[in-house]
Design an enzyme around this catalytic site. Structure first.
Site, PDB file in Angstrom:
ATOM      1  N   HIS A 191       0.857  -1.188   0.000  1.00  0.00           N
ATOM      2  CA  HIS A 191       0.000   0.000   0.000  1.00  0.00           C
ATOM      3  C   HIS A 191       0.895   1.240   0.000  1.00  0.00           C
ATOM      4  CE1 HIS A 191      -3.307  -2.650   1.864  1.00  0.00           C
ATOM      5  NE2 HIS A 191      -3.498  -2.516   0.565  1.00  0.00           N
ATOM      6  N   ALA A 192       0.631   2.108  -0.968  1.00  0.00           N
ATOM      7  CA  ALA A 192       1.573   3.190  -1.274  1.00  0.00           C
ATOM      8  C   ALA A 192       1.826   4.139  -0.114  1.00  0.00           C
ATOM      9  CB  ALA A 192       1.048   3.963  -2.487  1.00  0.00           C
ATOM     10  N   ARG A 193       0.786   4.480   0.618  1.00  0.00           N
ATOM     11  CA  ARG A 193       0.928   5.562   1.615  1.00  0.00           C
ATOM     12  C   ARG A 193       1.558   5.103   2.920  1.00  0.00           C
ATOM     13  NH1 ARG A 193      -5.621   5.974   2.266  1.00  0.00           N
ATOM     14  NH2 ARG A 193      -5.969   3.975   3.295  1.00  0.00           N
ATOM     15  N   GLU A 194       1.833   3.827   3.051  1.00  0.00           N
ATOM     16  CA  GLU A 194       2.328   3.309   4.324  1.00  0.00           C
ATOM     17  C   GLU A 194       3.847   3.526   4.393  1.00  0.00           C
ATOM     18  OE1 GLU A 194       0.412  -0.572   4.366  1.00  0.00           O
ATOM     19  OE2 GLU A 194      -1.535   0.399   4.204  1.00  0.00           O
ATOM     20  N   ASN A 265      -3.486  -5.663  -2.260  1.00  0.00           N
ATOM     21  CA  ASN A 265      -3.730  -6.653  -1.199  1.00  0.00           C
ATOM     22  C   ASN A 265      -5.185  -7.121  -1.175  1.00  0.00           C
ATOM     23  OD1 ASN A 265      -2.540  -8.302   0.751  1.00  0.00           O
ATOM     24  ND2 ASN A 265      -3.153  -6.957   2.449  1.00  0.00           N
ATOM     25  N   ARG A 266      -5.840  -7.046  -2.308  1.00  0.00           N
ATOM     26  CA  ARG A 266      -7.132  -7.700  -2.527  1.00  0.00           C
ATOM     27  C   ARG A 266      -7.110  -8.462  -3.846  1.00  0.00           C
ATOM     28  NH1 ARG A 266      -6.933  -5.960   1.711  1.00  0.00           N
ATOM     29  NH2 ARG A 266      -8.469  -4.877   3.005  1.00  0.00           N
ATOM     30  N   SER A 318       1.225  -0.652   7.425  1.00  0.00           N
ATOM     31  CA  SER A 318       0.988   0.167   8.608  1.00  0.00           C
ATOM     32  C   SER A 318      -0.450   0.664   8.505  1.00  0.00           C
ATOM     33  CB  SER A 318       1.959   1.344   8.688  1.00  0.00           C
ATOM     34  OG  SER A 318       1.642   2.324   7.720  1.00  0.00           O
ATOM     35  N   TYR A 369     -10.410  -7.704  10.535  1.00  0.00           N
ATOM     36  CA  TYR A 369     -11.645  -7.690   9.739  1.00  0.00           C
ATOM     37  C   TYR A 369     -11.453  -8.633   8.562  1.00  0.00           C
ATOM     38  CZ  TYR A 369      -8.650  -4.221   7.389  1.00  0.00           C
ATOM     39  OH  TYR A 369      -7.596  -3.567   6.817  1.00  0.00           O
ATOM     40  N   GLU A 391       1.244  -4.895  10.829  1.00  0.00           N
ATOM     41  CA  GLU A 391       0.859  -3.487  10.770  1.00  0.00           C
ATOM     42  C   GLU A 391       1.805  -2.794  11.737  1.00  0.00           C
ATOM     43  OE1 GLU A 391      -1.369  -2.338   8.762  1.00  0.00           O
ATOM     44  OE2 GLU A 391      -2.664  -4.047   8.289  1.00  0.00           O
TER      45      GLU A 391
HETATM   46  O1  0X9 Z   1      -6.506  -4.066   4.724  1.00  0.00           O
HETATM   47  C1  0X9 Z   1      -5.342  -4.460   4.524  1.00  0.00           C
HETATM   48  O2  0X9 Z   1      -4.951  -4.841   3.445  1.00  0.00           O
HETATM   49  C2  0X9 Z   1      -4.357  -4.486   5.685  1.00  0.00           C
HETATM   50  N1  0X9 Z   1      -4.502  -3.295   6.463  1.00  0.00           N
HETATM   51  S1  0X9 Z   1      -4.034  -1.858   5.862  1.00  0.00           S
HETATM   52  O3  0X9 Z   1      -4.450  -0.789   6.726  1.00  0.00           O
HETATM   53  N2  0X9 Z   1      -2.473  -1.825   5.850  1.00  0.00           N
HETATM   54  O4  0X9 Z   1      -4.530  -1.718   4.553  1.00  0.00           O
HETATM   55  C3  0X9 Z   1      -4.658  -5.678   6.536  1.00  0.00           C
HETATM   56  C4  0X9 Z   1      -4.648  -6.972   5.809  1.00  0.00           C
HETATM   57  C5  0X9 Z   1      -3.667  -7.873   6.383  1.00  0.00           C
HETATM   58  N3  0X9 Z   1      -2.805  -8.322   5.338  1.00  0.00           N
HETATM   59  C6  0X9 Z   1      -2.655  -9.634   5.107  1.00  0.00           C
HETATM   60  N4  0X9 Z   1      -3.271 -10.503   5.843  1.00  0.00           N
HETATM   61  N5  0X9 Z   1      -1.855  -9.984   4.130  1.00  0.00           N
HETATM   62 ZN    ZN Z   2      -1.613  -1.777   4.054  1.00  0.00          ZN
END
Ligand code: 0X9
Ligand code: ZN
Length: 600
Positions: A191-194, A265-266, A318, A369, A391
């Site tokens: 994620h770019a902003r982290e 990350n989706r 993060s 979540y 995180e």
């Molecule tokens: O939502 C996400 O992708 C992650 N949180 S974030 O605020 N950094 O965007 C949490 C997902 C956890 N990542 C994995 N299980 N790979």
């Molecule tokens: Zn992230």
């Protein structure tokens, strides 16, 4: 399709960070066109449901929380967006009115360090743009410094290419004391902003390198583990946070119209499309049109597949101070939950011991979540890699600051507290007690992957059939489908060579044999050119034996010492089942096999 071969390369270091692209949110012609947040506020809204969260996103508000679930949300809003939320009936409390100055401080810190002190020694005092090897003080420059200063331990890796054509660069760190060792892959800025996450990875890289030969624990680990470290997975997005919008999260795919970006990350395939992801292109958790639709996730996927020695991965995000593991896509515990719990709480304790920061560990779904299509679920479920996501700081206590704007003076403490946890994972039993994987691995029923060590001079594949000498065969550098064979087929034995030049190290070659005849006596063998290295490199097949045989067939080494044997049971449907090639070769070597008595 198995993973594709890749070259080590720093050729594509020109990154076009400034001014090459145009964006929906405004022109990107350098820092003077960065989106400004003068009248913006961060407001806190309590979301009661996932519908509320969708409503917040629809209003244009940018949710800054890690946790996209019911509960308090910190949302970045323009005055218009604030009014829109108000009209929808949301109650808001302002927690920060100084968004622009907070962002300015971070942008400015990098320049101050470059101007003021030693850009290498002071690197972790500030945040830095991605840059290139020549841009002093940038992330790529820092990696290049490490490679230059520690040439026997560190080298560049190029994981692949982003949607905007940039290289996803990283470091391989290991000593050459052993040739076969388990690997770990740590990466950040999916994620770019982290912004605090690339320095974590680089701080760790520097720690390994500067302590090798000094600290016995580091030395032992670097001798026994191969580290792959990628500070910025989402290169385009990260650059965009420097040129245009500090709060950008996704990659920079053009979704059509004015919409950009897929949440990387989706986009991994395990559980893709499930809860905690969105089909809406404008959402910050947009999953993309299909699993692995994105250049960046494809590159990462292929890198994992191409490096079967990787036993653990860590996807560094993060913020919120969490240690997460599979699954995110469902409330199911992983088969290895006990291992995850043990390693997860071990890392938590390591982190706590440094600066007393509390991190909470647990499976993603139940700890934060639902999140579907995340990296950890895929690497664990598909490849059996022990997979964590962190995180980093700050805690999710909401002091009215954006969690992505961690003050730069926390970069060093953040790095310091992560180092022992990253060491702990690399030294976990899961990683260290792994049997070294064979370098020849079946990649599917019709493929054989070959991972040559440095200095090999050829790969040859030999297929013979007394019934049908004209065999179709391919050896390519880049998978074989639709590609022109890059080898010459020569001799009635159907021996092929991959050119005459040295085979590139770190490149996966794929071999397919598809001879399309009903051979009654069919033989397949593979050999590489440099026998001493081969013997060290390949655990599964004793290539010395096989190549002796091949040499015999070439008439180069006297009599054939072993008889060919019938491996037709290994070739159902007239296709060589390469999963069984080691069995076949064992048969040649006179070892037992499930297919019948050894060869005479
Ligand atoms: O939502 C996400 O992708 C992650 N949180 S974030 O605020 N950094 O965007 C949490 C997902 C956890 N990542 C994995 N299980 N790979
Ligand atoms: Zn992230």
């Amino acid at each position: 399709m198995p993973g594709r071969g890749r070259f080590l390369s720093i050729v594509a270091l020109t990154l076009g960070a400034f001014g090459l692209f145009s964006f929906a949110e405004g022109p990107a012609r350098g820092q003077e066109t960065r989106a400004r947040f003068d009248d913006y506020e961060i407001v806190r809204i309590t979301a009661r449901s996932m519908e509320d969260i969708e409503d917040i996103e629809k209003s244009g508000g940018n949710i800054l929380n890690c946790v996209h679930g019911p509960g308090p949300m910190d949302v970045l809003v323009s005055p218009n967006e604030r009014r829109a939320l108000s009209r929808r009936g949301f109650r808001m409390e302002t927690v920060n009115r100084h968004v622009q100055s907070m962002v300015d401080v971070q942008y400015a810190s990098s320049e101050a360090v470059v101007a003021g002190g030693d850009p290498f020694d002071d690197f972790f005092l500030a945040y830095h743009p991605y840059g290139d090897a020549e841009t002093v003080g940038s992330i790529v420059w820092y990696m290049n410094e490490l490679v230059t200063r520690y040439p026997s331990l560190a080298s560049f890796i190029n994981v692949g290419t982003t949607v905007e054509g940039r290289s996803i660069l990283g470091l391989r760190i290991t000593s050459d004391v052993l040739s076969e060792k388990p690997g770990v892959f740590y990466f950040s800025a999916e994620h770019a902003r982290e912004w605090v996450t690339p320095p974590v990875t680089l701080f760790f890289a520097n720690h390994l390198l500067e302590n090798y030969g000094i600290d016995s624990g580091v030395t032992e680990t670097v001798d026994n583990v191969e580290f792959f470290l990628v500070p910025v997975m989402n290169v385009d997005g990260y650059i965009y946070t420097w040129t245009t919008n500090r709060f950008w999260r996704k990659n920079r795919r053009h979704n059509g119209g004015t919409s950009f970006g897929v949440d990387l990350n989706r986009n991994w395939s395990q559980g893709w499309g499930g809860p905690g992801s969105s089909g809406s292109t404008t959402s910050d958790i947009y999953r993309g049109p299909s699993p692995f639709s994105e250049a960046e996730t494809q590159a990462m996927r292929d890198f994992f597949i191409d490096h079967p020695n990787i036993r653990a991965q860590l996807d560094i995000h993060s913020f919120s101070q969490l240690i997460l593991w599979p699954f995110g896509s469902s409330n199911t515990l992983p088969e290895d939950q006990d291992v995850y719990q043990e390693v997860g709480s071990g890392m938590r304790a390591e982190i706590f011991a440094v600066h007393g920061r509390t991190y909470i560990e647990g499976p993603t779904y139940s700890t934060i979540y639902p999140a579907s299509g995340v990296s950890t679920d895929w690497t664990y479920d598909e490849l059996g890699i022990l997979s964590f996501a962190y995180e980093c700081r700050d805690a999710n206590t909401g002091q009215g600051l954006s969690g992505f704007d961690l003050p730069a003076d926390q970069i060093i403490p953040q790095g310091e507290e992560m180092v022992p946890a990253l060491m702990y994972l690399a030294n976990s039993n899961w990683v260290r007690q792994a049997t070294p994987p064979p370098s020849v691995a079946a990649a599917g029923s019709r493929y054989l992957e070959i991972h040559p060590a440095a200095g090999f001079s050829s790969i040859s594949l030999r297929i013979t059939s007394p019934d049908y000498p004209c065999l179709d065969k391919y050896v390519t550098e880049d998978g074989f489908l639709d590609s022109t064979p890059t080898v010459q087929s020569s001799s009635s034995w159907g021996t092929m060579y991959v050119g005459d030049e040295a085979i590139l190290p770190e490149t996966t070659y794929f071999v397919e044999a598809d001879y399309g005849v009903s051979g009654t006596s069919t033989s397949v063998m593979v050999t590489t050119g440099k026998l001493a290295d081969v013997a060290a490199e390949f655990g599964l097949i004793n290539f010395s034996d096989v190549s002796t045989m091949v040499d015999c067939f070439r008439g180069e080494a006297g009599e054939l010492p072993l008889a060919w044997c019938d491996i037709s049971p290994l070739v159902p449907n007239r296709v060589v089942n390469f999963e069984d090639i080691s069995v076949a070769i064992n048969m040649f070597r006179g070892l037992p096999s499930p297919y019948g008595p050894p060869c005479p």
